[in-house]
Design a protein around this motif. Structure first.
Motif, PDB file in Angstrom:
ATOM      1  N   TYR A 170       0.796  -1.221   0.000  1.00 15.40           N
ATOM      2  CA  TYR A 170       0.000   0.000   0.000  1.00 15.40           C
ATOM      3  C   TYR A 170       0.834   1.279   0.000  1.00 15.40           C
ATOM      4  CZ  TYR A 170      -3.768  -3.201   1.426  1.00 15.40           C
ATOM      5  OH  TYR A 170      -4.672  -4.216   1.494  1.00 15.40           O
ATOM      6  N   LEU A 171       0.257   2.341  -0.576  1.00 18.63           N
ATOM      7  CA  LEU A 171       0.809   3.681  -0.440  1.00 18.63           C
ATOM      8  C   LEU A 171       0.843   4.076   1.035  1.00 18.63           C
ATOM      9  CD1 LEU A 171      -1.276   5.393  -3.269  1.00 18.63           C
ATOM     10  CD2 LEU A 171       1.221   5.241  -3.280  1.00 18.63           C
ATOM     11  N   PRO A 172       1.877   4.777   1.518  1.00 21.46           N
ATOM     12  CA  PRO A 172       3.093   5.214   0.838  1.00 21.46           C
ATOM     13  C   PRO A 172       4.306   4.372   1.232  1.00 21.46           C
ATOM     14  CG  PRO A 172       2.760   6.561   2.784  1.00 21.46           C
ATOM     15  CD  PRO A 172       1.719   5.463   2.836  1.00 21.46           C
ATOM     16  N   GLN A 173       4.178   3.034   1.162  1.00 17.98           N
ATOM     17  CA  GLN A 173       5.281   2.171   1.578  1.00 17.98           C
ATOM     18  C   GLN A 173       6.428   2.199   0.574  1.00 17.98           C
ATOM     19  OE1 GLN A 173       2.469  -1.287   2.429  1.00 17.98           O
ATOM     20  NE2 GLN A 173       4.093  -1.716   3.904  1.00 17.98           N
TER      21      GLN A 173
ATOM     22  N   ILE B 192      10.066  10.526  -4.928  1.00 14.75           N
ATOM     23  CA  ILE B 192       8.896  10.385  -5.794  1.00 14.75           C
ATOM     24  C   ILE B 192       7.622  10.252  -4.967  1.00 14.75           C
ATOM     25  CG2 ILE B 192       7.761   8.781  -7.389  1.00 14.75           C
ATOM     26  CD1 ILE B 192      10.590   8.264  -8.558  1.00 14.75           C
ATOM     27  N   ILE B 193       7.663   9.407  -3.957  1.00 15.26           N
ATOM     28  CA  ILE B 193       6.470   9.189  -3.124  1.00 15.26           C
ATOM     29  C   ILE B 193       6.074  10.466  -2.398  1.00 15.26           C
ATOM     30  CG2 ILE B 193       5.583   7.923  -1.115  1.00 15.26           C
ATOM     31  CD1 ILE B 193       7.424   5.574  -2.063  1.00 15.26           C
ATOM     32  N   ARG B 194       7.057  11.166  -1.837  1.00 15.63           N
ATOM     33  CA  ARG B 194       6.747  12.432  -1.152  1.00 15.63           C
ATOM     34  C   ARG B 194       6.145  13.443  -2.129  1.00 15.63           C
ATOM     35  NH1 ARG B 194      12.210  11.727   0.991  1.00 15.63           N
ATOM     36  NH2 ARG B 194      12.096  10.911   3.130  1.00 15.63           N
ATOM     37  N   SER B 195       6.744  13.569  -3.301  1.00 13.83           N
ATOM     38  CA  SER B 195       6.317  14.577  -4.265  1.00 13.83           C
ATOM     39  C   SER B 195       4.898  14.317  -4.763  1.00 13.83           C
ATOM     40  CB  SER B 195       7.276  14.614  -5.458  1.00 13.83           C
ATOM     41  OG  SER B 195       8.573  14.989  -5.062  1.00 13.83           O
ATOM     42  N   ILE B 196       4.553  13.054  -4.988  1.00 11.96           N
ATOM     43  CA  ILE B 196       3.253  12.724  -5.578  1.00 11.96           C
ATOM     44  C   ILE B 196       2.160  12.608  -4.533  1.00 11.96           C
ATOM     45  CG2 ILE B 196       1.990  10.918  -6.821  1.00 11.96           C
ATOM     46  CD1 ILE B 196       4.528  10.474  -8.474  1.00 11.96           C
TER      47      ILE B 196
ATOM     48  N   CYS C  23       2.873  12.627   1.349  1.00 10.15           N
ATOM     49  CA  CYS C  23       2.984  11.884   2.613  1.00 10.15           C
ATOM     50  C   CYS C  23       4.431  11.449   2.840  1.00 10.15           C
ATOM     51  CB  CYS C  23       2.103  10.641   2.582  1.00 10.15           C
ATOM     52  SG  CYS C  23       0.342  10.970   2.395  1.00 10.15           S
ATOM     53  N   GLU C  24       4.777  11.272   4.106  1.00  8.78           N
ATOM     54  CA  GLU C  24       6.083  10.728   4.438  1.00  8.78           C
ATOM     55  C   GLU C  24       6.046   9.210   4.222  1.00  8.78           C
ATOM     56  OE1 GLU C  24      10.020  10.647   5.303  1.00  8.78           O
ATOM     57  OE2 GLU C  24       8.718  12.380   4.923  1.00  8.78           O
TER      58      GLU C  24
ATOM     59  N   SER D 286      -7.347   5.740  -5.732  1.00  6.47           N
ATOM     60  CA  SER D 286      -5.897   5.637  -5.517  1.00  6.47           C
ATOM     61  C   SER D 286      -5.164   5.070  -6.725  1.00  6.47           C
ATOM     62  CB  SER D 286      -5.606   4.769  -4.291  1.00  6.47           C
ATOM     63  OG  SER D 286      -5.934   3.399  -4.526  1.00  6.47           O
ATOM     64  N   LEU D 287      -5.898   4.496  -7.674  1.00  5.98           N
ATOM     65  CA  LEU D 287      -5.249   3.941  -8.854  1.00  5.98           C
ATOM     66  C   LEU D 287      -4.477   5.015  -9.613  1.00  5.98           C
ATOM     67  CD1 LEU D 287      -8.072   1.598 -10.207  1.00  5.98           C
ATOM     68  CD2 LEU D 287      -5.980   0.900  -9.024  1.00  5.98           C
ATOM     69  N   GLU D 288      -5.066   6.201  -9.714  1.00  6.44           N
ATOM     70  CA  GLU D 288      -4.397   7.286 -10.431  1.00  6.44           C
ATOM     71  C   GLU D 288      -3.093   7.682  -9.749  1.00  6.44           C
ATOM     72  OE1 GLU D 288      -5.137  12.018 -11.393  1.00  6.44           O
ATOM     73  OE2 GLU D 288      -6.878  10.688 -11.297  1.00  6.44           O
ATOM     74  N   THR D 289      -3.146   7.865  -8.437  1.00  6.74           N
ATOM     75  CA  THR D 289      -1.932   8.226  -7.690  1.00  6.74           C
ATOM     76  C   THR D 289      -0.879   7.136  -7.808  1.00  6.74           C
ATOM     77  OG1 THR D 289      -3.279   9.473  -6.119  1.00  6.74           O
ATOM     78  CG2 THR D 289      -1.038   8.897  -5.437  1.00  6.74           C
ATOM     79  N   GLY D 290      -1.307   5.879  -7.673  1.00  6.88           N
ATOM     80  CA  GLY D 290      -0.373   4.771  -7.765  1.00  6.88           C
ATOM     81  C   GLY D 290       0.299   4.687  -9.126  1.00  6.88           C
ATOM     82  N   LEU D 291      -0.465   4.914 -10.188  1.00  4.78           N
ATOM     83  CA  LEU D 291       0.110   4.897 -11.531  1.00  4.78           C
ATOM     84  C   LEU D 291       1.151   5.997 -11.687  1.00  4.78           C
ATOM     85  CD1 LEU D 291       0.365   3.969 -14.420  1.00  4.78           C
ATOM     86  CD2 LEU D 291      -1.792   5.155 -14.952  1.00  4.78           C
ATOM     87  N   GLU D 292       0.883   7.159 -11.128  1.00  5.05           N
ATOM     88  CA  GLU D 292       1.875   8.244 -11.166  1.00  5.05           C
ATOM     89  C   GLU D 292       3.177   7.801 -10.503  1.00  5.05           C
ATOM     90  OE1 GLU D 292       0.616  12.174  -9.973  1.00  5.05           O
ATOM     91  OE2 GLU D 292      -1.475  11.679 -10.380  1.00  5.05           O
ATOM     92  N   VAL D 293       3.067   7.189  -9.336  1.00  2.47           N
ATOM     93  CA  VAL D 293       4.260   6.736  -8.611  1.00  2.47           C
ATOM     94  C   VAL D 293       5.024   5.696  -9.427  1.00  2.47           C
ATOM     95  CG1 VAL D 293       5.051   5.453  -6.575  1.00  2.47           C
ATOM     96  CG2 VAL D 293       3.344   7.268  -6.318  1.00  2.47           C
TER      97      VAL D 293
END
Length: 379
Positions: free
Chosen positions: A174-177, A312-316, A319-320, A362-369
């Motif tokens: 899961y995000l943001p692991q 990348i995770i922080r920017s998108i 979250c920490e 969350s699919l959209e955010t995950g695809l960005e990552v």
């Protein structure tokens, strides 16, 4: 992460929202027990070919491997998500949608992450010019990540490509692991056998169930190694009827640690407990059913990969990142000294239950990552 890359991945993820959701609806229904992922493998391979992939193969472990870029490249970067789920279903899996959530066994672990990887790969297939000269990109829908799959898919991948892979990123959980520390595990089937007999006439003979329970008690009284370690009895079975002295009983037992030293120490302790419970009329056997390597030597290359993905995770997400250790496909390359991360790219809960769900948004955010991670590895 620069603004140009951020705008690119955001624009693409927005433009394919419905296509990504439809792909998840299709893939989430296909059963895929560990070692029996052939139906998902066939679907994924066909999907990749239909989106322009020319070099796609399904290997003997049922990994789907898509090579983009130079087929003779001496250096490869690998991106993976696993096809298998924890359930043994062979019929179509149930899928339902409610309140913006998708519910299905394995929908988040790891189907939605795999869908994100496929959608990111579709962009890459449309833009092959972004792959630098002399570099190859391996996109892998791998088998056997779950349970007694024992990471066999990723083991097979590294047996084939070995040190050509300069870094490995899997998409799971899961995000943001962002996982760069491997939790290793040793798994066993421990079986007790006795003569058995009639519950009344032969009372007093050793009972395999009672002996096994005594052994479990002994394990749970152990003084553990100094390094963090957990252990678990996950299943017990045995006996026949209420009026028979059980002649056989067995359990599934595992222990986990990020320390290979602690894993070795625990194996010694396990052998000592088992030996202390052996006696005349009581036979105890230990069968190893799974080994996942733990730990990894810190290196500058691993630190660089991790810092890049953390950024990348922080920017998108804003979250920490959660950097807690875990047991994933990254265990294998980490144990070989190859830089590896596992990144969570979906939001959801209740993994390893039949009520598992993911948030469709969350699919959209995950695809960005995922796409940002892939593109950053080629810069």
């Amino acid at each position: 992460m620069d603004d140009t890359l951020r705008d690119l991945v955001h624009g693409y993820a927005q433009s394919v929202q419905e296509e990504e959701l439809e792909l998840l609806r299709a893939l989430a229904r296909i059963p895929a027990p560990s070692h029996h992922e052939e139906r998902r493998a066939s679907f994924v391979a066909a999907w990749l070919r239909s989106h322009g992939a020319n070099d796609v193969q399904v290997d003997e472990a049922k990994n789907v491997i898509c090579l983009i870029g130079d087929p003779n490249a001496r250096e490869l970067v690998a991106f993976a998500a696993h096809t298998d789920i924890v359930f043994d279903d062979t019929d179509e899996l149930p899928l339902c949608e409610r309140d913006g959530k998708l519910f299905a066994p394995g929908v988040g672990d790891d189907t939605a992450n795999l869908v994100g990887l496929l959608m990111a790969t579709s962009w890459l297939l449309d833009h092959p010019e972004v792959v630098p000269q002399g570099l190859g990109v391996l996109v892998v829908a791998n088998s056997c990540e779950e349970g007694l799959g024992n990471l066999d898919g990723t083991r097979t991948l590294f047996q084939a490509y070995g040190q050509r892979i300069r870094e490995f990123t899997s998409f799971d959980l899961y995000l943001p692991q962002c996982i760069s520390t491997a939790v290793g595990s040793h798994r066993f089937r421990i079986t007790v056998r006795t003569q058995g007999g009639h519950s009344y006439h032969d009372f007093g003979r050793p009972n395999a169930i009672a002996e096994l329970c005594s052994l479990v008690h002994g394990l749970y009284q152990l003084s553990l190694p100094d390094d963090p370690l957990t252990y678990n009895v996950g299943r017990i079975e045995g006996g026949t009827t209420v009026n028979s002295i059980a002649a056989e009983a067995s359990m599934l037992f595992e222990y986990r640690s990020t320390s290979e030293r602690a894993l070795a120490q625990m194996r010694t302790l396990l052998d000592e407990v088992v030996q202390s419970h052996r006696r005349e009329g009581v036979d105890i056997s230990i069968e190893t059913i799974g080994i996942r390597p733990g730990g990894a030597e810190a290196s500058e290359a691993l630190q660089h990969l991790t810092e890049r993905n953390l950024d990348i995770i922080r920017s998108i997400t804003g979250c920490e990142p959660d950097q807690s250790p875990a047991s994933t496909d990254a265990n294998i390359p980490l144990s070989l000294g190859i830089p590896a991360n596992t990144i969570g790219a979906v939001s959801g809960a209740l993994l390893h239950t039949r009520d598992e769900w993911i948030d469709a948004r969350s699919l959209e955010t995950g695809l960005e990552v995922i796409l940002a991670s892939m593109l950053s590895a080629m810069r």
